[in-house]
Design a protein around this motif. Structure first.
Motif, PDB file in Angstrom:
ATOM      1  N   LEU A 239      -5.223   2.393   6.883  1.00 41.81           N
ATOM      2  CA  LEU A 239      -4.894   0.969   6.779  1.00 41.81           C
ATOM      3  C   LEU A 239      -4.140   0.484   8.015  1.00 41.81           C
ATOM      4  N   ASN A 240      -3.125   1.230   8.417  1.00 40.48           N
ATOM      5  CA  ASN A 240      -2.269   0.792   9.521  1.00 40.48           C
ATOM      6  C   ASN A 240      -2.984   0.773  10.871  1.00 40.48           C
TER       7      ASN A 240
ATOM      8  N   ILE B  70      -2.987  12.815   0.891  1.00 41.01           N
ATOM      9  CA  ILE B  70      -4.100  11.869   0.703  1.00 41.01           C
ATOM     10  C   ILE B  70      -3.572  10.447   0.847  1.00 41.01           C
ATOM     11  N   LYS B  71      -2.435  10.195   0.235  1.00 40.48           N
ATOM     12  CA  LYS B  71      -1.798   8.881   0.315  1.00 40.48           C
ATOM     13  C   LYS B  71      -1.411   8.564   1.755  1.00 40.48           C
ATOM     14  N   MET B  72      -0.866   9.544   2.461  1.00 42.14           N
ATOM     15  CA  MET B  72      -0.476   9.341   3.855  1.00 42.14           C
ATOM     16  C   MET B  72      -1.695   9.034   4.727  1.00 42.14           C
TER      17      MET B  72
ATOM     18  N   SER C 198      -4.530   4.847  -5.792  1.00 38.40           N
ATOM     19  CA  SER C 198      -3.156   4.821  -5.286  1.00 38.40           C
ATOM     20  C   SER C 198      -2.217   5.777  -6.020  1.00 38.40           C
ATOM     21  N   SER C 199      -2.561   6.200  -7.212  1.00 40.89           N
ATOM     22  CA  SER C 199      -1.684   7.117  -7.951  1.00 40.89           C
ATOM     23  C   SER C 199      -1.882   8.578  -7.553  1.00 40.89           C
ATOM     24  N   ILE C 200      -2.897   8.888  -6.759  1.00 34.82           N
ATOM     25  CA  ILE C 200      -3.219  10.281  -6.440  1.00 34.82           C
ATOM     26  C   ILE C 200      -2.073  10.980  -5.717  1.00 34.82           C
ATOM     27  N   GLY C 201      -1.329  10.267  -4.912  1.00 35.45           N
ATOM     28  CA  GLY C 201      -0.221  10.865  -4.169  1.00 35.45           C
ATOM     29  C   GLY C 201       0.988  11.183  -5.018  1.00 35.45           C
ATOM     30  N   ASN C 202       0.984  10.764  -6.271  1.00 38.54           N
ATOM     31  CA  ASN C 202       2.126  11.018  -7.156  1.00 38.54           C
ATOM     32  C   ASN C 202       2.070  12.384  -7.829  1.00 38.54           C
TER      33      ASN C 202
END
Length: 123
Positions: free
Chosen positions: A44-45, A36-38, A18-22
């Motif tokens: 998920l959605n 990647i986060k998107m 989860s931290s990769i998008g930061n």
């Protein structure tokens, strides 16, 4: 026909932290880890996660990284931050670091996560 049937039983999986998008490569750079986060949130959605396995990668350790890269290069990645680039100019030239492969805050940790996922997937 048996190859198709056999292959269809395999499950899709990927590694995500989860931290990769930061992480941020810098203004104007084409690599955007936030994508990647998107993509993960879309998975998920849309409920696609029900049809795959999602794993969190362990960060690759120094010992893992030097199996594929020189110790000098990995040490450089550990040391390099935007604030000390002037002192690392010689190494930046040696390792082809610059516009295309920029130094950004958290570079080493980003490399650990990316490499950890790759190593786990290969295993």
């Amino acid at each position: 026909m048996s190859g198709v049937q056999e292959h269809s039983k395999r499950r899709v999986c990927y590694y995500y932290d989860s931290s990769i998008g930061n992480y941020y490569y810098g203004q104007g750079h084409v690599m955007k880890p936030n994508r990647i986060k998107m993509a993960h949130h879309l998975i998920l959605n849309y409920g696609l996660y029900r049809h795959m396995e999602i794993y969190r990668p362990f960060p690759a350790q120094y010992e893992d990284l030097i199996k594929f890269h020189t110790e000098d290069y990995i040490t450089f990645l550990k040391q390099a931050v935007p604030d000390n680039l002037k002192t690392l100019n010689k190494q930046m030239v040696k390792f082809y670091v610059g516009e295309d492969c920029p130094v950004f805050d958290g570079l080493y940790e980003f490399c650990q996560l990316s490499s950890g996922g790759s190593l786990a997937a290969a295993t």
